[in-house]
Design a protein around this motif. Sequence first.
Motif, PDB file in Angstrom:
ATOM      1  N   SER A 165     -21.366  41.158  11.821  1.00  0.00           N
ATOM      2  CA  SER A 165     -20.867  40.117  10.762  1.00  0.00           C
ATOM      3  C   SER A 165     -19.463  40.143   9.587  1.00  0.00           C
ATOM      4  N   SER A 166     -19.062  41.069   9.883  1.00  0.00           N
ATOM      5  CA  SER A 166     -17.471  41.473   9.036  1.00  0.00           C
ATOM      6  C   SER A 166     -16.318  41.344  10.087  1.00  0.00           C
ATOM      7  N   GLN A 167     -16.688  41.228  11.458  1.00  0.00           N
ATOM      8  CA  GLN A 167     -15.633  41.324  12.432  1.00  0.00           C
ATOM      9  C   GLN A 167     -15.519  39.583  12.298  1.00  0.00           C
ATOM     10  N   ALA A 168     -16.671  38.456  12.480  1.00  0.00           N
ATOM     11  CA  ALA A 168     -16.854  37.317  12.943  1.00  0.00           C
ATOM     12  C   ALA A 168     -15.821  36.235  12.684  1.00  0.00           C
ATOM     13  N   PRO A 169     -15.113  36.525  11.112  1.00  0.00           N
ATOM     14  CA  PRO A 169     -14.294  35.800  10.151  1.00  0.00           C
ATOM     15  C   PRO A 169     -13.203  35.686  10.918  1.00  0.00           C
ATOM     16  N   LEU A 170     -12.572  36.559  11.436  1.00  0.00           N
ATOM     17  CA  LEU A 170     -11.648  36.857  11.552  1.00  0.00           C
ATOM     18  C   LEU A 170     -11.712  36.688  13.281  1.00  0.00           C
ATOM     19  N   ALA A 171     -12.766  37.100  14.356  1.00  0.00           N
ATOM     20  CA  ALA A 171     -11.958  36.926  15.336  1.00  0.00           C
ATOM     21  C   ALA A 171     -12.397  35.399  15.468  1.00  0.00           C
ATOM     22  N   HIS A 172     -13.157  34.733  14.814  1.00  0.00           N
ATOM     23  CA  HIS A 172     -13.180  33.041  14.706  1.00  0.00           C
ATOM     24  C   HIS A 172     -12.062  33.071  14.864  1.00  0.00           C
ATOM     25  N   HIS A 173     -11.463  32.893  14.228  1.00  0.00           N
ATOM     26  CA  HIS A 173      -9.693  32.693  13.563  1.00  0.00           C
ATOM     27  C   HIS A 173      -8.391  32.971  15.191  1.00  0.00           C
ATOM     28  N   LEU A 174      -9.093  33.594  16.117  1.00  0.00           N
ATOM     29  CA  LEU A 174      -8.240  33.913  17.460  1.00  0.00           C
ATOM     30  C   LEU A 174      -8.663  33.107  18.185  1.00  0.00           C
ATOM     31  N   ARG A 175      -7.839  32.931  18.709  1.00  0.00           N
ATOM     32  CA  ARG A 175      -8.041  31.644  20.649  1.00  0.00           C
ATOM     33  C   ARG A 175      -7.421  32.091  21.502  1.00  0.00           C
ATOM     34  N   ILE A 176      -7.681  32.425  22.165  1.00  0.00           N
ATOM     35  CA  ILE A 176      -6.697  32.580  23.773  1.00  0.00           C
ATOM     36  C   ILE A 176      -6.601  30.862  24.094  1.00  0.00           C
ATOM     37  N   VAL A 177      -5.425  30.683  24.425  1.00  0.00           N
ATOM     38  CA  VAL A 177      -5.020  29.182  25.335  1.00  0.00           C
ATOM     39  C   VAL A 177      -4.940  29.651  26.417  1.00  0.00           C
ATOM     40  N   LEU A 178      -5.317  29.095  27.429  1.00  0.00           N
ATOM     41  CA  LEU A 178      -4.621  28.679  28.198  1.00  0.00           C
ATOM     42  C   LEU A 178      -3.961  27.419  28.682  1.00  0.00           C
ATOM     43  N   VAL A 179      -2.352  27.620  29.754  1.00  0.00           N
ATOM     44  CA  VAL A 179      -2.219  26.405  29.706  1.00  0.00           C
ATOM     45  C   VAL A 179      -1.804  26.314  31.146  1.00  0.00           C
ATOM     46  N   GLY A 180      -1.734  25.250  31.822  1.00  0.00           N
ATOM     47  CA  GLY A 180      -2.001  24.727  33.047  1.00  0.00           C
ATOM     48  C   GLY A 180      -2.552  25.922  33.947  1.00  0.00           C
ATOM     49  N   THR A 181      -3.684  26.096  33.991  1.00  0.00           N
ATOM     50  CA  THR A 181      -4.452  27.253  34.809  1.00  0.00           C
ATOM     51  C   THR A 181      -4.501  26.365  36.208  1.00  0.00           C
ATOM     52  N   GLN A 182      -4.015  26.666  36.949  1.00  0.00           N
ATOM     53  CA  GLN A 182      -3.773  26.585  38.292  1.00  0.00           C
ATOM     54  C   GLN A 182      -5.371  26.998  39.418  1.00  0.00           C
ATOM     55  N   HIS A 183      -6.146  28.207  38.986  1.00  0.00           N
ATOM     56  CA  HIS A 183      -7.622  28.131  39.864  1.00  0.00           C
ATOM     57  C   HIS A 183      -7.869  28.321  38.884  1.00  0.00           C
ATOM     58  N   PRO A 184      -9.736  27.497  39.041  1.00  0.00           N
ATOM     59  CA  PRO A 184     -10.031  27.521  38.172  1.00  0.00           C
ATOM     60  C   PRO A 184     -11.239  29.156  37.636  1.00  0.00           C
ATOM     61  N   GLY A 185     -10.937  29.730  38.934  1.00  0.00           N
ATOM     62  CA  GLY A 185     -11.873  30.780  38.135  1.00  0.00           C
ATOM     63  C   GLY A 185     -11.062  32.638  38.074  1.00  0.00           C
ATOM     64  N   ASN A 186      -9.776  31.497  37.395  1.00  0.00           N
ATOM     65  CA  ASN A 186      -9.190  32.309  36.698  1.00  0.00           C
ATOM     66  C   ASN A 186      -9.962  32.312  34.964  1.00  0.00           C
ATOM     67  N   ILE A 187     -10.085  30.727  35.007  1.00  0.00           N
ATOM     68  CA  ILE A 187     -10.262  30.796  33.664  1.00  0.00           C
ATOM     69  C   ILE A 187     -11.770  31.009  33.296  1.00  0.00           C
ATOM     70  N   GLY A 188     -12.704  31.478  34.319  1.00  0.00           N
ATOM     71  CA  GLY A 188     -13.729  32.224  34.310  1.00  0.00           C
ATOM     72  C   GLY A 188     -13.623  34.042  33.612  1.00  0.00           C
ATOM     73  N   SER A 189     -13.028  34.597  34.719  1.00  0.00           N
ATOM     74  CA  SER A 189     -12.386  35.703  34.450  1.00  0.00           C
ATOM     75  C   SER A 189     -11.863  35.904  33.064  1.00  0.00           C
ATOM     76  N   ALA A 190     -10.882  35.079  32.684  1.00  0.00           N
ATOM     77  CA  ALA A 190     -10.455  35.307  30.987  1.00  0.00           C
ATOM     78  C   ALA A 190     -11.145  34.902  30.208  1.00  0.00           C
ATOM     79  N   ALA A 191     -12.589  33.548  30.400  1.00  0.00           N
ATOM     80  CA  ALA A 191     -13.339  33.657  29.548  1.00  0.00           C
ATOM     81  C   ALA A 191     -14.358  35.273  29.880  1.00  0.00           C
ATOM     82  N   ARG A 192     -14.273  35.805  30.772  1.00  0.00           N
ATOM     83  CA  ARG A 192     -15.938  37.429  30.566  1.00  0.00           C
ATOM     84  C   ARG A 192     -14.588  37.910  29.629  1.00  0.00           C
TER      85      ARG A 192
END
Length: 272
Positions: free
Chosen positions: A4-31
């Motif tokens: 509950s105390s982690q959620a507010p800060l973690a919600h503001h932390l954004r991972i941005v993937l630019v121009g990803t070439q292989h869809p599998g890498n999007i999945g691996s990054a999400a994991r």
Amino acid sequence: MEASSQAPLAHHLRIVLVGTQHPGNIGSAARAMKTMGLRQLVLVAPEKAPDRDAQAMAAGADDLIAAAPVFATLAEAVADCRWVLGCTARSRRIQLEPMHPRAAAARAVVAAASGPVALVFGRERSGLDNEEMALCNGAVHIPSDPDFSSLNLAAAVQVLSYELRCALLDAASHDSGGEAGGSGAALRTPPPSADAATHAQLEGLFEHLATTLDAIDFHKGRAPDSAMRKLRRLYLRANLDAAEVRLLHGILADSERMARLAGDRTMRDEIL
């Protein structure tokens, strides 16, 4: 740190993937993100939309992919951010403050108390281009072995996600009066104010500044790129709030007006 105390800060932390070439890498990054308690995945102009390979590599983190907004440009993806870090594997002509992943994560968690923070990762083959790096406040470099420095996208996301997780736990330990977990530098870094300027507001200021410098002939025929890079760094270090940005816009507007009046007087003198 409790969830509950982690959620507010973690919600503001954004991972941005630019121009990803292989869809599998999007999945691996999400994991990689989800294992570290991060949920905000953003995609910028992926070459291919997430597909079955992405879902398979996500291994249970496909909800992050389904919820991920897709933007055409990096500027749009980070327009509301208070702080933006570009993850890069090599030095650039654009001189940004270099940061170790641990220090970058500590500062990102502090900045997240005031609004969205983005960690930006580029294309698998070429990373972020210079124009995209110019949109960032700092550059993060993972100190891999120079004799074998190749690090794939998902691995890089995992390293930064882990450091963010540690910084979140450390911040919670400080808040509860416990001992720090090793990234106490986060608390020594002054966080942005609650009304800190957004990325879009700062970019608007830089565009206005460039126009004004042209109007007053500041560059005297020299290429403006070098001066603008230095001025961007100066203003980004200042951690401007929204009111300060408005003040600077007012100064620039008056400068443009005076330049127009001076031009009109010169023209009248030439006619006479």
